[in-house]
Design a protein around this motif. Sequence first.
Motif, short mmCIF file in Angstrom:
data_model
loop_
_atom_site.label_atom_id
_atom_site.label_comp_id
_atom_site.label_asym_id
_atom_site.label_seq_id
_atom_site.Cartn_x
_atom_site.Cartn_y
_atom_site.Cartn_z
N GLY A 70 0.55 -1.53 0.04
CA GLY A 70 -0.13 0.32 -0.03
C GLY A 70 1.12 1.03 -0.09
O GLY A 70 0.47 2.68 -0.43
N THR A 71 2.50 1.45 0.06
CA THR A 71 3.02 2.46 0.33
C THR A 71 4.27 2.37 -1.21
O THR A 71 3.62 1.41 -1.67
N ALA A 72 3.96 3.94 -1.80
CA ALA A 72 5.48 3.46 -3.10
C ALA A 72 6.19 2.50 -3.00
O ALA A 72 6.50 2.88 -4.14
N LEU A 73 6.50 1.63 -2.05
CA LEU A 73 7.33 0.48 -1.98
C LEU A 73 6.85 -0.51 -2.04
O LEU A 73 7.37 -1.49 -2.12
N GLU A 74 5.59 -0.68 -2.36
CA GLU A 74 5.41 -1.95 -3.17
C GLU A 74 5.32 -2.40 -3.70
O GLU A 74 5.95 -1.89 -4.92
N VAL A 75 5.82 -3.95 -3.81
CA VAL A 75 6.77 -4.75 -4.87
C VAL A 75 5.25 -5.74 -5.59
O VAL A 75 4.50 -5.93 -5.05
N PRO A 76 5.81 -6.10 -7.24
CA PRO A 76 4.96 -7.10 -7.98
C PRO A 76 4.25 -8.20 -7.09
O PRO A 76 5.23 -7.99 -6.27
N ALA A 77 2.81 -8.01 -7.49
CA ALA A 77 2.57 -9.37 -6.90
C ALA A 77 3.23 -11.08 -6.97
O ALA A 77 3.19 -12.20 -6.63
N ASN A 78 3.67 -11.52 -8.49
CA ASN A 78 3.74 -11.89 -9.15
C ASN A 78 5.69 -11.71 -9.16
O ASN A 78 5.92 -12.75 -10.00
N LEU A 79 6.44 -10.77 -8.17
CA LEU A 79 7.47 -11.74 -8.13
C LEU A 79 7.71 -12.22 -7.17
O LEU A 79 7.51 -12.47 -6.33
#
Length: 383
Positions: free
Chosen positions: A349-358
């Motif tokens: 939910g922040t600017a640092l959220e990582v891709p869910a497919n990673l």
Amino acid sequence: MAQGFNTRSIHAGQTSDPTTGAVVPPIYLSSTFEQDVPGTPLNGFEYSRCDNPTRTALQHNLASLEGGLLAYSFASGMAAEDAFFRSVLKPGDHIVLGNDAYGGSYRAIAQVYGPLGIGHSTIDFADLAKVEELIASTKPKVVRIETPTNPLMSIVDIEAVAAISHRHGALVLVDNTFATPALQRPFELGADVVLHSTTKYLGGHSDVVGGAIVLKDADLAEKVAQIQNWMGAISSPFDAYLTMRGIKTLGIRMERHSENALALAQRFEGHAAVERILYPGLTSHPGHEIAARQMSAFGGMMSIQLAGGEAAATTLLTRTKLFTLAPSLGGVESLIEHPGLMTHHSVEGTALEVPANLVRISVGIEDIDDLIEDLAQALDSLL
């Protein structure tokens, strides 16, 4: 003549025990030390929170490997980073960090230091014009660089960002955990401070938690030393010993980690189940040229984005046999994890959220044919 890296890894800070001749220095488990004269510690050792011979040996070793003046060893990487920030920051100060920095560090900066009146900004360090603009406008006390980044494997031009930061009076901290001093020397590129989670490659065997701060300025080092002593988040003597034991093979381990990771990245780039492989050793990586310039090899960390989205990513984690599903990284064994659900859940939910497919992979030092076979069958099972 200056000694080489592998020689210093084995010998810096360590001498044979003068009493017994033991080649491996003893672990000094004592909490306190006898004094002949009140107020005059023998050889400077008084109480193990203040200083301990085993921890001192590790600190000398770390300073030598990074090319710093002094190093301080802590109970974890977060404790080390916290000690540095406590040493230099006050309410009203500002931190600039990457927009894909380690989630634990971002959480501390936003949720611990933020309420104390310390501001922060995130940025893509690849855009140097915007970096200059942001640093000029916010006048940060610290610019925090991580390269390669965790877990998106971005590469930051340390020399260029350090030059910009110094023009505006900022200190430059480089988290060198992924590369280690075996592959990258931030001080030579303009860094003021080097941070490590020694839990990872320096310890190297997934059996010890620790952290370190290395500095090249004596006054700044004295401030960190005071926080280490006063607040007490020190590494224990046994943890310091285990970390030194791991460091002895750091150079040759990093060679093997790097060779294996590059072979895996090249083998599976273009696989039908793979959307994208993030590894700076690939010529397709946007930071490849910078990484080749400031690193001697590309390290053992890689990430994969799966074409089938989050469902494919979580499924892959259950299909490998040699790649163990577990957080952390840098051990001799290969590990695999889902950052969004595990190590980086705190930045959702922040600017640092990582891709869910990673999926993030810490490539170990097993035989490469076995690693290729295991990852191939796991990826093929997604098709």
